[in-house]
Write a protein that holds these residues in place. Sequence first.
Motif, short mmCIF file in Angstrom:
data_model
loop_
_atom_site.label_atom_id
_atom_site.label_comp_id
_atom_site.label_asym_id
_atom_site.label_seq_id
_atom_site.Cartn_x
_atom_site.Cartn_y
_atom_site.Cartn_z
N ASP A 195 -4.14 12.09 4.12
CA ASP A 195 -3.23 12.96 3.37
C ASP A 195 -3.03 11.38 2.63
N PHE A 196 -3.20 11.78 1.03
CA PHE A 196 -2.51 10.44 0.23
C PHE A 196 -1.12 9.61 0.48
N VAL A 197 -0.21 10.49 0.30
CA VAL A 197 0.93 9.40 0.92
C VAL A 197 1.01 8.62 1.91
N GLN A 198 0.79 9.33 3.32
CA GLN A 198 0.32 8.14 4.55
C GLN A 198 -1.09 7.13 3.91
N GLU A 199 -1.69 7.53 3.65
CA GLU A 199 -2.83 6.47 3.68
C GLU A 199 -2.31 5.40 2.22
N ILE A 200 -1.15 6.09 1.12
CA ILE A 200 -0.85 4.81 -0.22
C ILE A 200 -0.12 3.92 1.14
N ARG A 201 0.79 4.31 1.06
CA ARG A 201 2.09 3.67 2.18
C ARG A 201 1.29 2.97 3.15
N LYS A 202 -0.11 3.04 3.28
CA LYS A 202 -0.68 2.56 4.67
C LYS A 202 -0.79 1.26 4.13
N ALA A 203 -1.52 1.56 2.77
CA ALA A 203 -2.76 0.20 2.07
C ALA A 203 -1.32 -0.99 1.94
N THR A 204 -0.65 -0.48 1.84
CA THR A 204 0.91 -1.11 0.60
C THR A 204 1.70 -1.55 1.23
N ASP A 205 1.39 -1.53 2.58
CA ASP A 205 2.50 -2.28 3.65
C ASP A 205 3.87 -1.52 3.35
N GLY A 206 3.53 -0.09 3.21
CA GLY A 206 5.07 0.72 3.01
C GLY A 206 5.79 0.90 1.63
N THR A 207 5.11 -0.12 0.40
CA THR A 207 5.29 -0.12 -0.77
C THR A 207 5.53 0.99 -1.26
N GLY A 208 3.97 1.76 -1.91
CA GLY A 208 3.61 3.03 -2.04
C GLY A 208 3.03 2.87 -3.54
N ALA A 209 2.85 3.02 -4.62
CA ALA A 209 2.23 3.01 -5.79
C ALA A 209 2.66 2.77 -6.78
N ASP A 210 2.82 1.71 -7.61
CA ASP A 210 3.34 1.26 -8.65
C ASP A 210 3.44 2.91 -9.68
N VAL A 211 2.21 2.88 -10.21
CA VAL A 211 2.39 3.90 -11.36
C VAL A 211 0.85 4.73 -10.12
N ILE A 212 1.28 6.10 -10.47
CA ILE A 212 0.35 7.39 -10.56
C ILE A 212 0.10 8.21 -10.85
N LEU A 213 -1.59 8.18 -11.43
CA LEU A 213 -1.94 9.11 -12.03
C LEU A 213 -2.62 10.70 -12.74
N ASP A 214 -1.70 10.84 -12.55
CA ASP A 214 -2.18 13.18 -11.62
C ASP A 214 -2.64 13.99 -12.35
N LYS A 219 1.50 21.23 -7.38
CA LYS A 219 1.22 21.38 -6.08
C LYS A 219 1.29 19.66 -5.87
N TYR A 220 0.65 18.72 -6.14
CA TYR A 220 1.52 17.49 -5.97
C TYR A 220 2.70 16.88 -6.11
N LEU A 221 3.42 17.26 -7.14
CA LEU A 221 4.84 16.98 -7.26
C LEU A 221 5.53 15.94 -6.55
N GLN A 222 5.90 17.15 -5.18
CA GLN A 222 7.01 16.44 -4.07
C GLN A 222 6.13 15.25 -3.83
N ARG A 223 4.98 15.58 -3.15
CA ARG A 223 4.03 14.21 -2.37
C ARG A 223 3.99 13.48 -3.48
N ASN A 224 3.72 12.64 -4.93
CA ASN A 224 3.69 12.18 -5.29
C ASN A 224 4.71 11.53 -5.80
N VAL A 225 6.23 11.93 -6.02
CA VAL A 225 7.52 11.13 -5.58
C VAL A 225 7.28 10.27 -4.44
N LYS A 226 6.93 10.87 -3.17
CA LYS A 226 6.41 10.19 -1.87
C LYS A 226 5.69 9.25 -2.08
#
Length: 325
Positions: A195-214, A219-226
Motif C-alpha cells: 500500500d503506497f500510502v502506508q509505505e510513504i508514511r512509514k518512510a517519511t516518519d508519518g509526514t507524507g510526500a511533498d509532491v506526487i507525480l501521478d 483510481k488513486y485520487l483519494q489515496r494520493n491525498v492521504k
Amino acid sequence: MRAITIPEPGGPEALVWADVPDPQPAEGEVLIEVAASAVNRADLLQRQGFYDPPPGSSPYPGLECSGRISALGPGVHGWAVGDEVCALLAGGGYAEKVAVPAGQVLPVPSGVDLVTAAALPEVTCTVWSNVFMIAHLRPGETLLVHGGASGIGTMAIQLAKAVGARVAVTAGGPEKLARCAELGADILIDYREQDFVQEIRKATDGTGADVILDIIGAKYLQRNVKALAVSGRLAIIGLQGGVKAELNLAALMAKRAAITGAGLRARPLNEKAAIVAAVREHVWPLIANGQVRPIVDRLLPMADAAEAHRVVDASAHVGKVVLTV
C-alpha cells in the motif's frame, strides 16, 4: 514521404506505414528530416480513437522526434539547415518528415546521439513543467512518482535527485524497482504487493510526500491525498485509472494541499515554447554533465510501430521505446 497512419481506430494493427504528402514549414516553423520518434501513451489513445490531435496539427501520431533540419519557414531565426535537433510535437513524429514550430525545437544535448535524443522532449518537458514549474519541488522535499519505471518516471527520478530531493517510486515487481534504484530512487514500493500510502508514511516518519507525480488519475485520487504531506502538491498527468472519482474535500483542506492537472499537447504555442526554453536552460546542462540521461528500453523500426505499441500496452519496458526511420 512515409508515415504511420491510422485509417481506422483500433488495436496495434490499425497502424499502417503508408505514403503521404510531404509537410511544408509554415511561418515560424522548421522542417525536420526525422531520424527517430518515441512512443507515448497518448499515441496509444490516439490509435484507439480517444485522443485526436489539436486542430491544425499533423494527423499522424508521435509527440516527439529527433533529426536534422532540412528547411526553414519564413521568420525563423537561430536555426540552420543541417542542425541536429529534437522537438516537442503536437503530432506527426511517426513520419519521415515533420514541420514543427521553432519554439519547440531543442539542440541535441552534448553526449547524446541523434536517435537517443528522440526519447527526451516529451519526458523532460512533462516532468520539468509539472514537478518544478507547477508543483515547485524543492531540495530536501520528498517526491512520490507513480510508474517509476516508465519514461516519465525514469526522468522524474533523475531530475528530482539532481536538485536534491528524496524520491519514492511505485512500480510493478522487483526488476522494475531495481532499475528505479539504479537511477537514484530512495523509497521503493511494489504497488502489486504494498500500500503506497502506508509505505510513504512509514518512510517519511508519518509526514507524507511533498509532491506526487501521478499517471493513474481517478483510481488513486483519494489515496494520493492521504499520502500527501501538509502543504503537499498532487500533479496529475495521466488517467490510466479512470477520469471520475469522489474526493473528501475536508481532507484536502486539512492538509492545505493543491491538486493540479496538466497536459502538453493542446497547450498554446507560447506556453510550449516557454516550457521548452526552461528545459533547455535547466535540464540540458544536467544531461551534458552526465547527471541525467535518457533511458531507452529498445529501438524498433518505425514501420514496426505496431510492435512498439504492444510493448508499451503491456508495460513490458523500462524507460522509452524508440522508433527509428
